[in-house]
Design a protein around this motif. Sequence first.
Motif, PDB file in Angstrom:
ATOM      1  N   ALA A  19       9.034 -60.649 -14.689  1.00 24.78           N
ATOM      2  CA  ALA A  19       8.587 -59.699 -15.709  1.00 24.78           C
ATOM      3  C   ALA A  19       8.098 -58.443 -15.008  1.00 24.78           C
ATOM      4  O   ALA A  19       7.488 -58.512 -13.937  1.00 24.78           O
ATOM      5  CB  ALA A  19       7.468 -60.305 -16.558  1.00 24.78           C
ATOM      6  N   ASN A  20       8.366 -57.275 -15.649  1.00 25.70           N
ATOM      7  CA  ASN A  20       7.961 -56.019 -15.024  1.00 25.70           C
ATOM      8  C   ASN A  20       8.027 -54.904 -16.060  1.00 25.70           C
ATOM      9  O   ASN A  20       8.590 -55.076 -17.151  1.00 25.70           O
ATOM     10  CB  ASN A  20       8.872 -55.686 -13.842  1.00 25.70           C
ATOM     11  N   ARG A  21       7.454 -53.781 -15.703  1.00 25.13           N
ATOM     12  CA  ARG A  21       7.575 -52.599 -16.552  1.00 25.13           C
ATOM     13  C   ARG A  21       8.955 -51.983 -16.359  1.00 25.13           C
ATOM     14  O   ARG A  21       9.519 -52.023 -15.263  1.00 25.13           O
ATOM     15  CB  ARG A  21       6.492 -51.580 -16.209  1.00 25.13           C
ATOM     16  N   SER A  22       9.485 -51.403 -17.423  1.00 24.41           N
ATOM     17  CA  SER A  22      10.803 -50.787 -17.375  1.00 24.41           C
ATOM     18  C   SER A  22      10.726 -49.437 -18.080  1.00 24.41           C
ATOM     19  O   SER A  22      10.740 -49.364 -19.314  1.00 24.41           O
ATOM     20  CB  SER A  22      11.836 -51.682 -18.066  1.00 24.41           C
ATOM     21  N   GLY A  23      10.623 -48.363 -17.282  1.00 27.00           N
ATOM     22  CA  GLY A  23      10.447 -47.050 -17.882  1.00 27.00           C
ATOM     23  C   GLY A  23       9.141 -47.012 -18.655  1.00 27.00           C
ATOM     24  O   GLY A  23       8.069 -47.270 -18.121  1.00 27.00           O
ATOM     25  N   ARG A  24       9.228 -46.737 -19.948  1.00 28.02           N
ATOM     26  CA  ARG A  24       8.033 -46.746 -20.785  1.00 28.02           C
ATOM     27  C   ARG A  24       7.780 -48.107 -21.423  1.00 28.02           C
ATOM     28  O   ARG A  24       6.764 -48.301 -22.084  1.00 28.02           O
ATOM     29  CB  ARG A  24       8.174 -45.697 -21.897  1.00 28.02           C
ATOM     30  N   GLY A  25       8.722 -49.012 -21.251  1.00 27.48           N
ATOM     31  CA  GLY A  25       8.600 -50.306 -21.907  1.00 27.48           C
ATOM     32  C   GLY A  25       8.334 -51.433 -20.930  1.00 27.48           C
ATOM     33  O   GLY A  25       7.871 -51.226 -19.806  1.00 27.48           O
ATOM     34  N   VAL A  26       8.629 -52.636 -21.391  1.00 28.43           N
ATOM     35  CA  VAL A  26       8.439 -53.835 -20.580  1.00 28.43           C
ATOM     36  C   VAL A  26       9.720 -54.658 -20.640  1.00 28.43           C
ATOM     37  O   VAL A  26      10.546 -54.504 -21.551  1.00 28.43           O
ATOM     38  CB  VAL A  26       7.244 -54.671 -21.090  1.00 28.43           C
ATOM     39  N   GLN A  27       9.863 -55.543 -19.668  1.00 28.68           N
ATOM     40  CA  GLN A  27      11.083 -56.341 -19.602  1.00 28.68           C
ATOM     41  C   GLN A  27      10.794 -57.663 -18.909  1.00 28.68           C
ATOM     42  O   GLN A  27      10.012 -57.725 -17.963  1.00 28.68           O
ATOM     43  CB  GLN A  27      12.177 -55.593 -18.831  1.00 28.68           C
ATOM     44  N   SER A  28      11.427 -58.714 -19.395  1.00 29.22           N
ATOM     45  CA  SER A  28      11.375 -60.017 -18.742  1.00 29.22           C
ATOM     46  C   SER A  28      12.776 -60.601 -18.774  1.00 29.22           C
ATOM     47  O   SER A  28      13.513 -60.417 -19.751  1.00 29.22           O
ATOM     48  CB  SER A  28      10.392 -60.948 -19.455  1.00 29.22           C
ATOM     49  N   ARG A  29      13.119 -61.340 -17.710  1.00 27.95           N
ATOM     50  CA  ARG A  29      14.514 -61.771 -17.597  1.00 27.95           C
ATOM     51  C   ARG A  29      14.621 -63.054 -16.784  1.00 27.95           C
ATOM     52  O   ARG A  29      13.828 -63.302 -15.878  1.00 27.95           O
ATOM     53  CB  ARG A  29      15.336 -60.661 -16.934  1.00 27.95           C
ATOM     54  N   ILE A  30      15.626 -63.854 -17.126  1.00 27.96           N
ATOM     55  CA  ILE A  30      15.982 -65.051 -16.361  1.00 27.96           C
ATOM     56  C   ILE A  30      17.490 -65.047 -16.178  1.00 27.96           C
ATOM     57  O   ILE A  30      18.237 -65.020 -17.164  1.00 27.96           O
ATOM     58  CB  ILE A  30      15.565 -66.349 -17.076  1.00 27.96           C
ATOM     59  N   ASN A  31      17.951 -65.074 -14.939  1.00 29.16           N
ATOM     60  CA  ASN A  31      19.379 -65.135 -14.635  1.00 29.16           C
ATOM     61  C   ASN A  31      19.805 -66.581 -14.402  1.00 29.16           C
ATOM     62  O   ASN A  31      19.044 -67.386 -13.858  1.00 29.16           O
ATOM     63  CB  ASN A  31      19.702 -64.320 -13.382  1.00 29.16           C
ATOM     64  N   SER A  73      10.569 -56.203 -25.420  1.00 26.08           N
ATOM     65  CA  SER A  73       9.534 -55.578 -26.251  1.00 26.08           C
ATOM     66  C   SER A  73       8.194 -56.236 -25.961  1.00 26.08           C
ATOM     67  O   SER A  73       8.127 -57.411 -25.584  1.00 26.08           O
ATOM     68  CB  SER A  73       9.872 -55.709 -27.737  1.00 26.08           C
ATOM     69  N   ARG A  74       7.126 -55.484 -26.160  1.00 34.15           N
ATOM     70  CA  ARG A  74       5.790 -56.019 -25.911  1.00 34.15           C
ATOM     71  C   ARG A  74       5.467 -57.210 -26.821  1.00 34.15           C
ATOM     72  O   ARG A  74       4.915 -58.210 -26.338  1.00 34.15           O
ATOM     73  CB  ARG A  74       4.753 -54.904 -26.070  1.00 34.15           C
ATOM     74  N   PRO A  75       5.803 -57.165 -28.115  1.00 34.80           N
ATOM     75  CA  PRO A  75       5.536 -58.351 -28.950  1.00 34.80           C
ATOM     76  C   PRO A  75       6.273 -59.599 -28.460  1.00 34.80           C
ATOM     77  O   PRO A  75       5.723 -60.703 -28.510  1.00 34.80           O
ATOM     78  CB  PRO A  75       6.023 -57.921 -30.336  1.00 34.80           C
ATOM     79  N   ASP A  76       7.516 -59.418 -27.977  1.00 35.28           N
ATOM     80  CA  ASP A  76       8.263 -60.581 -27.484  1.00 35.28           C
ATOM     81  C   ASP A  76       7.612 -61.155 -26.228  1.00 35.28           C
ATOM     82  O   ASP A  76       7.471 -62.376 -26.089  1.00 35.28           O
ATOM     83  CB  ASP A  76       9.709 -60.189 -27.184  1.00 35.28           C
ATOM     84  N   LEU A  77       7.223 -60.292 -25.290  1.00 39.64           N
ATOM     85  CA  LEU A  77       6.585 -60.790 -24.076  1.00 39.64           C
ATOM     86  C   LEU A  77       5.234 -61.424 -24.379  1.00 39.64           C
ATOM     87  O   LEU A  77       4.844 -62.416 -23.748  1.00 39.64           O
ATOM     88  CB  LEU A  77       6.428 -59.664 -23.048  1.00 39.64           C
ATOM     89  N   THR A  78       4.531 -60.859 -25.354  1.00 39.92           N
ATOM     90  CA  THR A  78       3.255 -61.462 -25.752  1.00 39.92           C
ATOM     91  C   THR A  78       3.482 -62.862 -26.307  1.00 39.92           C
ATOM     92  O   THR A  78       2.712 -63.793 -26.025  1.00 39.92           O
ATOM     93  CB  THR A  78       2.564 -60.579 -26.800  1.00 39.92           C
ATOM     94  N   ARG A  79       4.550 -63.033 -27.079  1.00 40.31           N
ATOM     95  CA  ARG A  79       4.876 -64.359 -27.615  1.00 40.31           C
ATOM     96  C   ARG A  79       5.206 -65.334 -26.480  1.00 40.31           C
ATOM     97  O   ARG A  79       4.805 -66.499 -26.509  1.00 40.31           O
ATOM     98  CB  ARG A  79       6.072 -64.235 -28.570  1.00 40.31           C
ATOM     99  N   VAL A  80       5.914 -64.845 -25.483  1.00 42.15           N
ATOM    100  CA  VAL A  80       6.270 -65.705 -24.349  1.00 42.15           C
ATOM    101  C   VAL A  80       5.016 -66.191 -23.631  1.00 42.15           C
ATOM    102  O   VAL A  80       4.865 -67.391 -23.356  1.00 42.15           O
ATOM    103  CB  VAL A  80       7.205 -64.962 -23.370  1.00 42.15           C
ATOM    104  N   VAL A  81       4.093 -65.273 -23.319  1.00 46.87           N
ATOM    105  CA  VAL A  81       2.909 -65.679 -22.555  1.00 46.87           C
ATOM    106  C   VAL A  81       1.974 -66.550 -23.395  1.00 46.87           C
ATOM    107  O   VAL A  81       1.239 -67.382 -22.847  1.00 46.87           O
ATOM    108  CB  VAL A  81       2.160 -64.458 -21.987  1.00 46.87           C
ATOM    109  N   THR A  99       2.409 -56.482 -16.116  1.00 44.79           N
ATOM    110  CA  THR A  99       3.369 -55.910 -17.058  1.00 44.79           C
ATOM    111  C   THR A  99       2.718 -55.569 -18.393  1.00 44.79           C
ATOM    112  O   THR A  99       2.937 -54.488 -18.953  1.00 44.79           O
ATOM    113  CB  THR A  99       4.535 -56.895 -17.283  1.00 44.79           C
ATOM    114  N   LEU A 100       1.905 -56.480 -18.911  1.00 42.08           N
ATOM    115  CA  LEU A 100       1.305 -56.286 -20.232  1.00 42.08           C
ATOM    116  C   LEU A 100      -0.052 -55.596 -20.169  1.00 42.08           C
ATOM    117  O   LEU A 100      -0.528 -55.069 -21.178  1.00 42.08           O
ATOM    118  CB  LEU A 100       1.157 -57.638 -20.935  1.00 42.08           C
ATOM    119  N   GLY A 101      -0.686 -55.630 -19.006  1.00 38.57           N
ATOM    120  CA  GLY A 101      -1.989 -54.986 -18.872  1.00 38.57           C
ATOM    121  C   GLY A 101      -3.117 -55.731 -19.551  1.00 38.57           C
ATOM    122  O   GLY A 101      -4.170 -55.150 -19.833  1.00 38.57           O
ATOM    123  N   VAL A 102      -2.914 -57.010 -19.818  1.00 39.64           N
ATOM    124  CA  VAL A 102      -3.951 -57.832 -20.460  1.00 39.64           C
ATOM    125  C   VAL A 102      -4.003 -59.181 -19.754  1.00 39.64           C
ATOM    126  O   VAL A 102      -3.000 -59.632 -19.184  1.00 39.64           O
ATOM    127  CB  VAL A 102      -3.662 -58.041 -21.962  1.00 39.64           C
TER     128      VAL A 102
END
Length: 292
Positions: A19-31, A73-81, A99-102
């Motif tokens: 998970a990391n920041r991406s430009g002005r947004g956030v991103q999480s990924r699994i390959n 999106s921040r709501p999606d990453l919040t749901r994940v955590v 990434t989320l700052g919380v």
Amino acid sequence: MESHDFAWAAGFFDGEGWANRSGRGVQSRINQAGLDGVPEVLDKFQRIVGVGRIHGPVIVEGRQPLYFWEATSRPDLTRVVERIGPWLCPVKRAEFERTLGVPLPPVVWPGSLSEELAWAGGFFDGEGSTCLDKHRTHEGFFAPVIYVPQAAENGTAPELLRFRNAVGVGNISGIRRPKPPHKPYRRLRVYTLQKVQLALHLLWPFIGDVKRAQAQRVMQVMHSQPDLPRGNPAFGVAGARCCLRGHDKWNARVRPFKGRGKNEEDPMNHMRQCLACVREDAQAKRNKKRRP
């Protein structure tokens, strides 16, 4: 969903996710690579966290098709955590917090044995493998190995320690330093047929079809080859007074025996080899080296 599902998803993310920041947004990924369409572990992870999309395949010549789960999106990453954060190891928890700052929800592991095995199953689905090594002393024979690598900047990765604590077996290697851009890493390996079977038995309810099929292929090879006799046949029966060359093993020792570790529990353990044979073989090896 129950705690075992969240623990598995956290283990899978600990192995393969970021998970990391991406430009002005956030991103999480699994390959995850897969020859037969979308890997079932990606579908399983998406069902557990309930957010994100699966993309792919990405085709690169000479490599398996690549699929990936992604949330942007921040709501999606919040749901994940909210779902897997309490089960994550420190490295990925820190990634999400940056990434989320919380702060993330409090850690709930170590949990029960089955919950820790669920986490280990997810981690194994991401990072682990079951393979065959050539036997060191018997040509044409193989030995089973469970192999789990993990990078760490300093010390031993907590994921490897947690995995070993869950399955109860395995040795963690010293640090290995590959060429850049790869990071230093350590490897957890499980040797011997008995220990590999034990680890697979514990992980089996929680690992996916790909890792199960891989383990089954290894076990088929192992059970198709004959059992190897333990020890050196030249030393005779373990504990017997005389070896096959006729040496008196009980009187072959030059100095009094001083046990270490397990030898203290078994005073006759030092009789399992013939020291006279050992000395003769060592002398023969030295003489061979001296010949022009």
